[in-house]
Design an enzyme around this catalytic site. Structure first.
Site, short mmCIF file in Angstrom:
data_model
loop_
_atom_site.label_atom_id
_atom_site.label_comp_id
_atom_site.label_asym_id
_atom_site.label_seq_id
_atom_site.Cartn_x
_atom_site.Cartn_y
_atom_site.Cartn_z
N PHE A 162 6.65 2.60 2.64
CA PHE A 162 5.73 3.32 1.60
C PHE A 162 4.65 4.01 2.46
O PHE A 162 4.36 3.84 3.60
CB PHE A 162 4.74 2.12 1.24
N ASP A 163 4.20 5.03 2.01
CA ASP A 163 2.97 6.16 2.41
C ASP A 163 1.94 5.18 2.30
O ASP A 163 1.88 4.23 1.51
CB ASP A 163 2.89 7.32 1.74
#
Length: 225
Positions: free
Chosen positions: A7-8
């Site tokens: 995940f960013d």
């Protein structure tokens, strides 16, 4: 085979725009650069700061000073001018419960990313949080993913989740597909052009895509150093 999701952070898990924009505006003003339309500063959310300050006319020799002025406000104040997107905590909880391995790969400095996630009680969902280094030795999304892969070894099958073309392109270098989320600060068309495997308009759509057969790819055969 295990399935891992990278995940960013900014624009994907949390809406960090207000704090980042406030700090960018302050740093630019130091160099006499006025940006009356705050919406133009949305591009600071996600990409490395060095690239964004150069885009607004900060000379190369002054980029380190601009970053230092940004962080002077961001570290004590700006990083908490931030809120998790609605539905994110529940999504992470369900994904973790379903057996997915969750990681963060962000261009935000790693120590700050960890503090933000802990502040919003999201850190417990992630096996590891990887971000940029403060000395600019690890700065781009490609660099961060290289570092993450080197830290965790073979994660099985992998997909990236982010809100900008930088996420898509950084993951693509490693043969990792990206699901782009449209609730963040990136441009939808830019993510499409960069080669996003799919786009999600809500956390619920993202969850459905993550359960779709074929969305994950095998991990790169060898993590880059």
């Amino acid at each position: 085979m295990s399935r891992a999701i990278f995940f960013d952070l900014d624009g994907t898990l949390t809406d960090s725009g207000p704090g980042i924009i406030n700090c960018a505006q302050l740093a630019l003003a130091h160099f006499g650069i006025q940006v009356p339309d705050r919406d133009q500063l949305r591009v600071f959310v996600g990409p490395p700061l060095r690239q964004s300050f150069a885009r607004f006319g900060v000379p190369p020799a002054s980029l380190d000073e601009a970053i230092a002025r940004f962080r002077a406000r961001y570290v004590p104040i700006g990083k908490f001018e931030n809120t998790p997107y609605p539905g994110i905590a529940g999504l992470l909880d369900r994904l973790q419960g379903a057996g997915y391995r969750l990681f963060v790969a962000t261009s935000k400095p790693q120590v700050t990313a960890q503090e933000v996630l802990e502040h919003f009680q999201l850190a417990r969902y992630f096996e590891r949080v990887c971000g940029a280094s403060l000395d600019a030795g690890r700065e781009t999304k490609e660099d961060v993913i290289s570092y993450l892969l080197a830290q965790i070894g073979d994660p099985g099958q992998v997909v990236m989740v982010g809100d900008t073309a930088f996420d898509v392109l950084g993951a693509k270098v490693h043969g990792i597909p990206t699901i782009g989320v449209t609730w963040g600060y990136g441009q939808v068309e830019a993510m499409r052009e960069a080669g996003a495997a799919a786009l999600a308009d809500t956390p619920e759509q993202l969850e459905a895509l993550l359960h779709t057969p074929g969305v994950f790819s095998p991990a790169p055969p060898q993590a880059l150093p």
